[in-house]
Design a protein around this motif. Sequence first.
Motif, PDB file in Angstrom:
ATOM      1  N   MET A   1       0.710  -0.831   0.255  1.00  0.00           N
ATOM      2  CA  MET A   1      -0.364  -0.006   0.011  1.00  0.00           C
ATOM      3  C   MET A   1       0.762   1.540   0.106  1.00  0.00           C
ATOM      4  N   MET A   2       0.704   2.710  -0.909  1.00  0.00           N
ATOM      5  CA  MET A   2       1.889   3.405  -1.256  1.00  0.00           C
ATOM      6  C   MET A   2       0.937   4.525   0.055  1.00  0.00           C
ATOM      7  N   ALA A   3       2.366   4.415   1.001  1.00  0.00           N
ATOM      8  CA  ALA A   3       2.116   5.717   2.150  1.00  0.00           C
ATOM      9  C   ALA A   3       0.912   6.977   1.267  1.00  0.00           C
ATOM     10  N   ILE A   4       1.803   7.493   0.168  1.00  0.00           N
ATOM     11  CA  ILE A   4       1.403   8.713  -0.392  1.00  0.00           C
ATOM     12  C   ILE A   4      -0.630   8.768  -0.957  1.00  0.00           C
ATOM     13  N   LYS A   5      -0.907   9.126  -1.697  1.00  0.00           N
ATOM     14  CA  LYS A   5      -2.130   8.693  -2.833  1.00  0.00           C
ATOM     15  C   LYS A   5      -1.135   9.577  -3.531  1.00  0.00           C
ATOM     16  N   GLU A   6      -1.941   8.618  -4.850  1.00  0.00           N
ATOM     17  CA  GLU A   6      -1.838   8.803  -6.016  1.00  0.00           C
ATOM     18  C   GLU A   6      -2.537   9.156  -6.946  1.00  0.00           C
ATOM     19  N   ALA A   7      -3.680   8.566  -6.185  1.00  0.00           N
ATOM     20  CA  ALA A   7      -5.528   9.341  -7.050  1.00  0.00           C
ATOM     21  C   ALA A   7      -6.240   9.763  -6.211  1.00  0.00           C
ATOM     22  N   THR A   8      -7.173   9.905  -6.362  1.00  0.00           N
ATOM     23  CA  THR A   8      -8.278  11.129  -5.436  1.00  0.00           C
ATOM     24  C   THR A   8      -9.728  11.628  -5.944  1.00  0.00           C
ATOM     25  N   LYS A   9     -10.557  11.448  -5.445  1.00  0.00           N
ATOM     26  CA  LYS A   9     -11.940  11.688  -6.732  1.00  0.00           C
ATOM     27  C   LYS A   9     -11.766  12.873  -7.270  1.00  0.00           C
ATOM     28  N   ARG A  10     -11.363  14.079  -6.472  1.00  0.00           N
ATOM     29  CA  ARG A  10     -11.530  15.450  -7.258  1.00  0.00           C
ATOM     30  C   ARG A  10     -10.256  15.950  -7.699  1.00  0.00           C
ATOM     31  N   SER A  11     -10.362  16.606  -9.370  1.00  0.00           N
ATOM     32  CA  SER A  11      -9.114  16.862  -9.253  1.00  0.00           C
ATOM     33  C   SER A  11      -7.976  18.376  -8.902  1.00  0.00           C
ATOM     34  N   MET A  12      -6.724  18.356  -9.670  1.00  0.00           N
ATOM     35  CA  MET A  12      -6.258  19.441  -8.455  1.00  0.00           C
ATOM     36  C   MET A  12      -6.391  20.378  -9.733  1.00  0.00           C
ATOM     37  N   LEU A  13      -7.682  20.286 -11.293  1.00  0.00           N
ATOM     38  CA  LEU A  13      -8.267  21.105 -11.734  1.00  0.00           C
ATOM     39  C   LEU A  13      -9.447  21.397 -11.595  1.00  0.00           C
TER      40      LEU A  13
ATOM     41  N   VAL B   1      -2.420  15.443 -18.912  1.00  0.00           N
ATOM     42  CA  VAL B   1      -2.512  16.583 -19.387  1.00  0.00           C
ATOM     43  C   VAL B   1      -2.925  17.762 -18.216  1.00  0.00           C
ATOM     44  N   ASP B   2      -4.342  17.362 -17.468  1.00  0.00           N
ATOM     45  CA  ASP B   2      -5.144  18.671 -16.461  1.00  0.00           C
ATOM     46  C   ASP B   2      -4.283  18.627 -15.675  1.00  0.00           C
ATOM     47  N   ASP B   3      -3.726  17.279 -14.717  1.00  0.00           N
ATOM     48  CA  ASP B   3      -2.614  18.294 -13.606  1.00  0.00           C
ATOM     49  C   ASP B   3      -2.093  19.061 -14.540  1.00  0.00           C
ATOM     50  N   ALA B   4      -0.942  19.386 -15.434  1.00  0.00           N
ATOM     51  CA  ALA B   4      -0.073  19.427 -15.777  1.00  0.00           C
ATOM     52  C   ALA B   4      -1.018  22.167 -15.516  1.00  0.00           C
ATOM     53  N   LYS B   5      -2.093  21.616 -16.031  1.00  0.00           N
ATOM     54  CA  LYS B   5      -2.820  22.510 -16.018  1.00  0.00           C
ATOM     55  C   LYS B   5      -3.091  22.981 -15.011  1.00  0.00           C
ATOM     56  N   ALA B   6      -3.712  22.341 -14.293  1.00  0.00           N
ATOM     57  CA  ALA B   6      -3.577  23.015 -12.436  1.00  0.00           C
ATOM     58  C   ALA B   6      -1.993  24.093 -12.327  1.00  0.00           C
ATOM     59  N   LEU B   7      -0.995  22.872 -12.487  1.00  0.00           N
ATOM     60  CA  LEU B   7       0.021  23.244 -11.841  1.00  0.00           C
ATOM     61  C   LEU B   7       0.429  24.686 -12.646  1.00  0.00           C
ATOM     62  N   ALA B   8       0.569  25.045 -14.108  1.00  0.00           N
ATOM     63  CA  ALA B   8       0.697  26.061 -14.974  1.00  0.00           C
ATOM     64  C   ALA B   8      -0.127  27.291 -13.779  1.00  0.00           C
ATOM     65  N   MET B   9      -1.909  27.262 -13.965  1.00  0.00           N
ATOM     66  CA  MET B   9      -1.855  28.312 -13.045  1.00  0.00           C
ATOM     67  C   MET B   9      -1.447  28.579 -12.195  1.00  0.00           C
ATOM     68  N   TRP B  10      -1.358  27.636 -10.993  1.00  0.00           N
ATOM     69  CA  TRP B  10      -1.085  27.970  -9.881  1.00  0.00           C
ATOM     70  C   TRP B  10       0.849  28.298  -9.218  1.00  0.00           C
ATOM     71  N   MET B  11       1.329  28.126 -10.748  1.00  0.00           N
ATOM     72  CA  MET B  11       2.692  28.569 -10.900  1.00  0.00           C
ATOM     73  C   MET B  11       2.398  30.131 -11.469  1.00  0.00           C
ATOM     74  N   THR B  12       1.551  30.278 -12.622  1.00  0.00           N
ATOM     75  CA  THR B  12       1.346  31.801 -12.731  1.00  0.00           C
ATOM     76  C   THR B  12       0.750  32.863 -11.403  1.00  0.00           C
TER      77      THR B  12
END
Length: 426
Positions: A1-13, A86-97
Amino acid sequence: MMAIKEATKRSMLDNVMEQFNKTADSINLNSNIRKILSITNNEIILHFPVKMDNGGVQVFTGYRVQHNNALGPYKGGLRYHPTVNVDDAKALAMWMTWKTSLAGLPYGGAKGGIQIDPRDYSIGELERITRRFTYALGENIGPEHDIPAPDVNTNEQTMAWMADTFMSTKSSSERSRNQHVVTGKPVGSGGLEGRNRSTGYGVYLTIKLLYKSRGESLEGKKFIVQGFGNVGYWTSHFLTQEGAILVAVQDAHASIINKKGIAVEELFEHSKPRKGSIQGFTGAEEIDPELFFGVECDILIPAALGNQITADNAYLVKADVIAEGANGPIDTEGEKILLQNGIAIIPDILCNSGGVIGSYFEWLQNRNGELWQLDEVMQKIDKKLSEVFYKVEGLVKEGKIDWRTAAYILAITRIETAYIQRGIFP
């Protein structure tokens, strides 16, 4: 079992869009500018072949999302992780802005990476993957256009390969003028003294300044860290130097606890030959990963992946302060619970911005042909980040609002001002 989750119901976007819309509503953001900022400028998806050590060819998928460049060149990290999409990258790019705007830097926001687990590849394969990705990106990156940096599972070696590959595509007279195409390089290859610790230093500094505003010091404060990579280690290093006590750590392999204190440097030395894993450390005992966020502490530092604290586990948190070392580690539903419980959250776009501030100084150093010493660099980062912290703190107190809302208002207002002053090209 991974200690750090890699997927959740709600996306970062989903999270970043909810945060953006909430802020846009609160400041009555110009409707035309709202349309522009709600979408990305460019979304680049690349498929490229690389020859493996066994002679076979594997095709990889790489991403680079450029959200907005109203304030300057795109800026943001590249991560190597199986969850990159691509969706995670979109979210992370917005946070960088928002992050670069809040910090007052002449940058916009971008993010990207390759959908791989680097542990599955040899050093030689990772070099070929990185160089081929850089070549495939071509003119989509550049020192005055889009400047990548390290992120999850990438480091100064990755950046050195990228810089060398990009410069190799230029004529001999142009190569030296393209060294700052990436930041986070090794010091011997144009990197900045102290860049490797700048993100962790920023996390530590914002925590210190928050407690200082309360009339308290870090002496005796107990903290827990999720993720013991570059950010988690350096944050812990600086906090313990101020007398704080690390009592629990979690990574993808294990969750460990020692209520009397975990020796940060010993844990770091233990993890180095194990590809960063804390598993098997004898100075602490393992606990069920589901119990990690419920460990008694003053400060919780999620410094791993996004969406780790959600409505499912936010009620477990015992900390008074959460400092977001990672990007988007708390989803919006989890945050509502935390705020209702009176927990102060230092948001990612403030808390971990020491990294991009350090990147800015590296970019300037290369651009101007200068060399700065470590103490000078750390003073510059300290001064810049402290100024940003006090601006956010002022709005928190003035508006009686939470830290994330204040940070977002300042970040988005600055971009709105730029658009209003310049106008929008017809």
